[in-house]
Each structure stands twice: as structure tokens, then as C-alpha cells.
Design an enzyme around this catalytic site. Structure first.
Site, PDB file in Angstrom:
ATOM      1  N   PRO A   1       0.822  -1.224   0.000  1.00  0.00           N
ATOM      2  CA  PRO A   1       0.000   0.000   0.000  1.00  0.00           C
ATOM      3  C   PRO A   1       0.851   1.267   0.000  1.00  0.00           C
ATOM      4  O   PRO A   1       0.378   2.336  -0.384  1.00  0.00           O
ATOM      5  CB  PRO A   1      -0.832  -0.107   1.285  1.00  0.00           C
ATOM      6  CG  PRO A   1      -0.177  -1.166   2.109  1.00  0.00           C
ATOM      7  CD  PRO A   1       0.570  -2.058   1.178  1.00  0.00           C
TER       8      PRO A   1
ATOM      9  N   GLU B   1       2.748  -7.831   8.580  1.00  0.00           N
ATOM     10  CA  GLU B   1       3.257  -6.457   8.431  1.00  0.00           C
ATOM     11  C   GLU B   1       4.073  -6.300   7.152  1.00  0.00           C
ATOM     12  O   GLU B   1       4.604  -5.227   6.881  1.00  0.00           O
ATOM     13  CB  GLU B   1       4.103  -6.064   9.639  1.00  0.00           C
ATOM     14  CG  GLU B   1       3.340  -6.064  10.959  1.00  0.00           C
ATOM     15  CD  GLU B   1       2.097  -5.189  10.928  1.00  0.00           C
ATOM     16  OE1 GLU B   1       2.190  -4.031  10.512  1.00  0.00           O
ATOM     17  OE2 GLU B   1       1.025  -5.697  11.324  1.00  0.00           O
TER      18      GLU B   1
HETATM   19  N1  ADE Z   1      -1.226  -4.969   0.210  1.00  0.00           N
HETATM   20  C1  ADE Z   1      -2.039  -4.527   1.171  1.00  0.00           C
HETATM   21  N2  ADE Z   1      -2.749  -3.480   0.762  1.00  0.00           N
HETATM   22  C2  ADE Z   1      -2.377  -3.233  -0.532  1.00  0.00           C
HETATM   23  C3  ADE Z   1      -2.747  -2.282  -1.513  1.00  0.00           C
HETATM   24  N3  ADE Z   1      -3.661  -1.331  -1.272  1.00  0.00           N
HETATM   25  N4  ADE Z   1      -2.142  -2.329  -2.716  1.00  0.00           N
HETATM   26  C4  ADE Z   1      -1.200  -3.259  -2.960  1.00  0.00           C
HETATM   27  N5  ADE Z   1      -0.822  -4.188  -2.078  1.00  0.00           N
HETATM   28  C5  ADE Z   1      -1.400  -4.183  -0.871  1.00  0.00           C
END
Ligand code: ADE
Length: 235
Positions: free
Chosen positions: A89, A116
Site C-alpha cells: 500500500p 506487516e
Molecule cells: N497490500 C495490502 N494493501 C495493498 C494495496 N492497497 N495495494 C497493494 N498491495 C497491498
């Protein structure tokens, strides 16, 4: 043919989805290849441990470097070097242009974290490109990896029945969203199909669709700007 190698602790969950729809068809037609690899198979201890507590304290567990990196080294020795993406993310946003680039990439690695995430040294050791599919947090990278495979698969020549579908879709030019679509019946629950679509004047139809796409693109931008990024903090 583009190859995706997905590193995951849940290969079975991914295989089920990859078998259906546009991606399933592309795989069966031999236009795309996807391997799911479980990096737990590269652990050496009795408990097949992939994670450990974070140095410095705090909640959650961190994915250990050894099995992950040894797994990547093994698969690149076997299948060749890959463009290496990690789903994160905190990564840069994945866009339609990135899907277009991956459709022309011979091999792409998609690394799916859990907990994590991966020990930061894995990023450095493997020179990973972190990419995000949106400003929200999933429980792992798997759904993001599937999203990327699907967005890319539909751009591989021969995958979509009509090549115009990909060219005319939302974001094909990087920003514009698609116009609305209608089919029969002409009137349904009192709702009518716009007249212009019924008259067979292809120039007028094209102009109407372009105007509609522009209007929808603007409305989407306006709605995005009006959405508070933090609840209760809209200026
Ligand atoms: N892993 C956890 N959340 C994510 C996201 N929004 N985009 C890509 N990988 C992720």
C-alpha cells in the site's frame, strides 16, 4: 507470451480465481502464463517458519528474508530474470499505463506479503518496485496481484474477442472514463435508451459518446475532490 510469477503463501486461493473469465481463457489459449509459487517451501526448519517478530517491537509479524530471497533466486535461475514488483500500500499507484507496460514484459514477478509485510532488506536485495492498487490496506498482496494480472491479461493481443474493447475502455488514454452503454429493451421500467443511439448516425453517436465520456470524467474528478481524505476533515 507474458509470464507472471506470483510469490504467495496462498497459491490455491489464487489458482481458483485465475482459472475463470478473461484470465482463465488467456491461460487456456496459451496467450499468458501464470505460476503461483509458495515461498514457505523454501523454509528449512521443522515448523516451516516464514515470519518473525519485528526488531524494535510493535504489533504484527514480519516476513523473513531467507526463504523469500532463496525462492526468487531459484525461480529466476529456472525461468529467467523478471521485472520484480511487490504489492505494497506504500508503493506508487498502479495505473492503466502500467498494465500496458506489463503486457509487453516477458516475465513479471508479483510478490505478495502478509502480516506487516516483507523485511525491508528484501526490497534492497531484490531491487523491488513497490506498487499499490489504492489508498486502503488489504490483509495481503494476493488480491492486488490478481488485479494486476487481470488488468494486464485483457491487453494482451488476442485475449479480448474484439480488440476495440481495450482501446475504447476507461483510461485507455490515461485519464478518460468510458461512456455509458445500453442494450435492449429500448424502454425498461419507463427508462429510455438515449435517442441518438437508435438513429444509426455513427458520427452523431461518436460525438455523443465523446461528450458523455468527457462529462463523466469531469464528474469523477469533482467527486474525488469533494471526498474527504480523512473522515470529518473536509476543508
Ligand atoms: N497490500 C495490502 N494493501 C495493498 C494495496 N492497497 N495495494 C497493494 N498491495 C497491498
Amino acid at each position: 507470451m507474458p509470464l507472471f510469477t506470483i510469490l504467495t503463501l496462498f497459491p490455491d486461493a489464487l489458482e481458483a480465481y485465475l482459472d475463470v473469465g478473461v484470465v482463465g481463457t488467456a491461460l487456456h489459449k496459451g496467450l499468458l502464463d501464470v505460476h503461483c509459487v509458495d515461498f514457505r517451501d523454501w523454509t528449512r526448519d521443522r515448523h516451516r517458519t516464514v515470519d518473525d517478530r519485528p526488531f524494535g517491537g510493535g504489533p504484527g509479524m514480519v516476513l523473513k528474508p531467507e526463504p523469500v530471497v532463496e525462492c526468487v533466486e531459484w525461480l529466476e535461475a529456472k525461468y529467467g530474470t523478471h521485472r520484480r514488483l511487490v504489492l505494497d500500500p506504500a508503493g506508487r499507484p498502479f495505473r492503466q499505463a502500467d498494465a500496458e507496460a506489463l503486457a509487453n514484459e516477458p516475465r513479471t514477478l508479483l510478490m505478495c506479503g502478509r502480516y506487516e509485510g516483507f523485511d525491508a532488506r528484501i526490497y534492497a536485495e531484490l531491487d523491488l518496485e513497490p506498487v499499490s492498487i489504492g489508498d486502503f490496506v488489504l490483509a495481503g498482496g494476493e488480491l492486488a496481484a490478481l488485479t494486476i494480472v487481470e488488468a494486464t491479461a485483457r491487453l494482451v493481443p488476442g485475449v479480448l474477442g474484439d480488440a476495440r474493447s481495450a482501446v475504447e475502455d476507461s483510461f485507455a488514454d490515461g485519464e478518460t472514463v468510458d461512456h455509458e452503454h445500453y442494450t435492449r429493451p429500448r424502454v425498461w421500467r419507463g427508462r429510455e435508451v438515449p435517442d441518438v443511439l437508435l438513429q444509426g448516425d455513427h458520427q452523431r453517436i461518436a460525438a455523443w459518446r465523446a461528450a458523455q465520456a468527457a462529462e463523466r470524467t469531469k464528474a469523477r474528478g469533482d467527486a474525488d475532490r469533494a471526498t474527504p481524505s480523512k473522515p470529518g476533515r473536509n476543508p
